[in-house]
Motif scaffolding. Structure first.
Motif, PDB file in Angstrom:
ATOM      1  N   LEU A   1      -6.397  11.269  -4.198  1.00 55.51           N
ATOM      2  CA  LEU A   1      -7.568  11.946  -3.631  1.00 55.51           C
ATOM      3  C   LEU A   1      -7.139  12.939  -2.549  1.00 55.51           C
ATOM      4  CD1 LEU A   1     -10.042   8.910  -3.351  1.00 55.51           C
ATOM      5  CD2 LEU A   1     -10.075  10.740  -5.063  1.00 55.51           C
ATOM      6  N   ALA A   2      -6.149  12.557  -1.749  1.00 60.76           N
ATOM      7  CA  ALA A   2      -5.656  13.446  -0.688  1.00 60.76           C
ATOM      8  C   ALA A   2      -5.034  14.717  -1.264  1.00 60.76           C
ATOM      9  CB  ALA A   2      -4.631  12.709   0.174  1.00 60.76           C
TER      10      ALA A   2
ATOM     11  N   LEU B   1      -4.636   5.522  -5.322  1.00 63.32           N
ATOM     12  CA  LEU B   1      -5.934   6.206  -5.305  1.00 63.32           C
ATOM     13  C   LEU B   1      -6.065   7.109  -4.080  1.00 63.32           C
ATOM     14  CD1 LEU B   1      -8.837   6.664  -6.334  1.00 63.32           C
ATOM     15  CD2 LEU B   1      -9.500   4.552  -5.154  1.00 63.32           C
ATOM     16  N   ASN B   2      -5.727   6.594  -2.911  1.00 61.31           N
ATOM     17  CA  ASN B   2      -5.823   7.384  -1.675  1.00 61.31           C
ATOM     18  C   ASN B   2      -4.953   8.640  -1.744  1.00 61.31           C
ATOM     19  OD1 ASN B   2      -7.567   5.565  -0.582  1.00 61.31           O
ATOM     20  ND2 ASN B   2      -6.303   4.997   1.163  1.00 61.31           N
ATOM     21  N   ALA B   3      -3.724   8.471  -2.221  1.00 58.47           N
ATOM     22  CA  ALA B   3      -2.792   9.604  -2.282  1.00 58.47           C
ATOM     23  C   ALA B   3      -3.264  10.659  -3.276  1.00 58.47           C
ATOM     24  CB  ALA B   3      -1.399   9.106  -2.655  1.00 58.47           C
TER      25      ALA B   3
ATOM     26  N   SER C   1     -13.289   4.226 -10.833  1.00 55.70           N
ATOM     27  CA  SER C   1     -11.956   4.797 -11.086  1.00 55.70           C
ATOM     28  C   SER C   1     -11.670   5.007 -12.572  1.00 55.70           C
ATOM     29  CB  SER C   1     -10.859   3.918 -10.463  1.00 55.70           C
ATOM     30  OG  SER C   1     -10.800   2.675 -11.116  1.00 55.70           O
TER      31      SER C   1
ATOM     32  N   PHE D   1       0.845  -1.195   0.000  1.00 59.86           N
ATOM     33  CA  PHE D   1       0.000   0.000   0.000  1.00 59.86           C
ATOM     34  C   PHE D   1       0.884   1.250   0.000  1.00 59.86           C
ATOM     35  CE2 PHE D   1      -2.088   3.258   2.655  1.00 59.86           C
ATOM     36  CZ  PHE D   1      -3.266   3.464   1.948  1.00 59.86           C
TER      37      PHE D   1
ATOM     38  N   MET E   1     -13.280   0.679  -1.774  1.00 60.68           N
ATOM     39  CA  MET E   1     -12.862   2.076  -1.924  1.00 60.68           C
ATOM     40  C   MET E   1     -13.990   2.928  -2.493  1.00 60.68           C
ATOM     41  SD  MET E   1      -9.885   1.886  -0.801  1.00 60.68           S
ATOM     42  CE  MET E   1      -9.481   3.608  -1.129  1.00 60.68           C
TER      43      MET E   1
ATOM     44  N   VAL F   1      -4.777   0.848  -4.521  1.00 58.45           N
ATOM     45  CA  VAL F   1      -5.516   1.504  -3.437  1.00 58.45           C
ATOM     46  C   VAL F   1      -4.671   2.625  -2.829  1.00 58.45           C
ATOM     47  CG1 VAL F   1      -6.423   1.191  -1.091  1.00 58.45           C
ATOM     48  CG2 VAL F   1      -7.018  -0.443  -2.885  1.00 58.45           C
ATOM     49  N   GLY F   2      -3.372   2.367  -2.623  1.00 53.21           N
ATOM     50  CA  GLY F   2      -2.473   3.387  -2.100  1.00 53.21           C
ATOM     51  C   GLY F   2      -2.387   4.587  -3.034  1.00 53.21           C
TER      52      GLY F   2
ATOM     53  N   LEU G   1       1.144   4.816  -2.310  1.00 57.72           N
ATOM     54  CA  LEU G   1       1.115   6.186  -1.786  1.00 57.72           C
ATOM     55  C   LEU G   1       2.270   7.009  -2.353  1.00 57.72           C
ATOM     56  CD1 LEU G   1       0.345   5.576   2.022  1.00 57.72           C
ATOM     57  CD2 LEU G   1      -1.223   6.523   0.328  1.00 57.72           C
TER      58      LEU G   1
END
Length: 333
Positions: free
Chosen positions: A258-259, A254-256, A329, A224, A282, A251-252, A228
C-alpha cells in the motif's frame, strides 16, 4: 500472615484437629463431619492459609501442574492457542506454567528440563520448529506430551492441527481464478506444517495447468519486518498474489504494498494463514485461513488430560476443521 509462614500444622493447631483432617478438608474429602469442616475452614480464613500445590501433589503423586512451551507469547497466533489451553486447564483444576523459549534450541532444552524437574504432569508444546535435540528430549520422558499447532512426522507424540495441505490447496485455487504468478510465503520448509502447505500449493498449480516456479517460494521468519521486506522482491518478479502462512508477515507485506501505491486487491491479492485478530484490524482486511486457534489449544489440553489420566484414546493425531474467511485483500466473486 504470609503464605510462606503459614503451614498445615498451624491450621490444625488453631482448629484443634489433626493435620490429616485439615488435609481431607483442603482436598474436598467428604469423610469429615460438618462441624469439624467448618472449624478447619474458619482456621484457614483466619490464618490466610494457601495450600502449596506442589506439596499437595507430593501426597497424591500429582503436581496438578502442566507446562506449556511456546516460542513467544507476543504473537497473536501462540497467545490465542495458549488461552484455549489455560481455560481447559482451569476447568480441570490444573495450574499452568508458561515457558517462553524465544525459539532458541538451548533455551528450549533448558525450559523443558526445568518443567521436568518441577514434576509437571504433562506438557503442551508449541513451536515453529522442533530440533532433533528437543525431539529426543521430549521423546525420552514418560511425561505425556501434546503438540499444539505442530505436526509430529513420526506420529509418536500426540498432536492437534488443521489440514494444512488442504487449506493451502483451497487458497491457491482461490487465487488462481484471477492470477498467474502466485507467491508461496512460509517459515522454514524443514517444518512439517510448511511442507504440507507446499504440497497443497503445488497440487493446486498442477490442477490448473500452471508450472511450479521455485523463485516464487519465500522462506523466512514470522516477523512483520519480514513482510515489509518481501514487497520489493515480489514486485520486481511481477508477482500478483501471495499465500502467506503467518498473519504478521501478511500484514507487513500488505502495508509495504500500500505504501508503494499498489492497489489491493485490484493489482495484488493476499491470503494469510491463521486468521488471528490482526487480520481484521487492517484496511483492507486480510482474507485468511481460519485456524480455530483457541480450539487447538483447548483440544490439546483436553487430550493431555486424557493422556495424564491414562484414558482410552481413539486417535492421537487430531485435525480440526478450518474455514476461509473472505475480506478485502482478495477480489469478491
Amino acid at each position: 500472615m504470609e503464605e510462606s509462614t503459614t503451614t498445615i500444622y498451624d491450621v490444625a493447631r488453631v482448629a484443634g484437629v489433626s493435620m490429616a483432617t485439615v488435609s481431607r478438608v483442603v482436598n474436598g474429602n467428604a469423610n469429615v463431619k460438618e462441624k469439624t469442616r467448618q472449624k478447619v475452614l474458619d482456621a484457614i480464613e483466619e490464618l490466610d492459609y494457601r495450600p502449596n500445590a506442589v506439596a499437595r501433589g507430593l501426597a497424591s503423586k500429582r503436581t496438578t501442574t502442566v507446562g506449556v512451551v511456546l516460542p513467544t507469547i507476543t504473537l497473536p497466533y501462540f497467545a490465542e492457542i495458549a488461552r484455549g489451553i489455560d481455560d481447559i486447564a482451569s476447568m480441570y483444576q490444573y495450574n499452568v506454567i508458561l515457558a517462553n523459549s524465544d525459539g532458541e534450541e538451548e533455551k528450549e532444552l533448558k525450559v523443558i528440563e526445568s518443567l521436568f524437574s518441577k514434576q509437571v504432569d504433562g506438557i503442551v508444546y508449541m513451536g515453529s520448529f522442533m530440533t532433533e535435540k528437543v525431539r529426543k528430549q521430549l521423546q525420552s520422558t514418560r511425561t505425556p506430551i501434546v503438540l499444539a499447532g505442530m505436526i509430529d512426522v513420526d506420529k509418536r507424540m500426540s498432536s492437534v492441527n488443521i489440514d494444512y495441505r488442504l487449506a493451502a490447496h483451497q487458497t491457491t485455487s482461490e487465487l488462481i481464478q484471477n492470477n498467474k504468478r502466485i507467491a508461496f510465503v512460509s517459515g522454514s520448509l524443514e517444518e512439517a506444517e510448511n511442507t504440507e502447505r507446499m504440497v497443497g500449493y503445488q497440487e493446486a498449480l498442477e490442477e490448473a495447468g500452471l508450472k511450479f516456479d521455485e523463485s516464487l517460494v519465500f522462506e523466512g521468519n514470522y516477523s512483520f519486518e519480514n513482510g515489509l521486506a518481501l514487497a520489493e522482491q515480489m514486485l520486481s518478479k511481477k508477482i500478483d498474489a501471495a499465500i502467506v502462512s503467518y498473519d504478521t508477515v501478511a500484514v507487513g507485506l500488505l502495508n509495504a504494498l500500500l505504501a508503494k501505491g499498489v492497489k489491493v486487491p485490484e493489482d495484488f491479492e493476499i491470503i494469510s494463514g491463521s486468521n488471528s485478530p490482526i487480520t481484521a484490524y487492517m484496511y483492507p482486511g486480510l482474507t485468511s485461513v481460519n485456524q480455530p486457534l483457541y480450539d487447538i489449544g483447548a483440544v490439546s489440553m483436553r487430550l493431555l488430560t486424557k493422556l495424564m489420566h491414562k484414558e482410552e484414546i481413539e486417535e492421537n493425531q487430531l485435525l480440526l476443521a478450518h474455514q476461509i474467511i473472505k475480506r478485502g485483500s482478495t477480489k469478491q466473486k
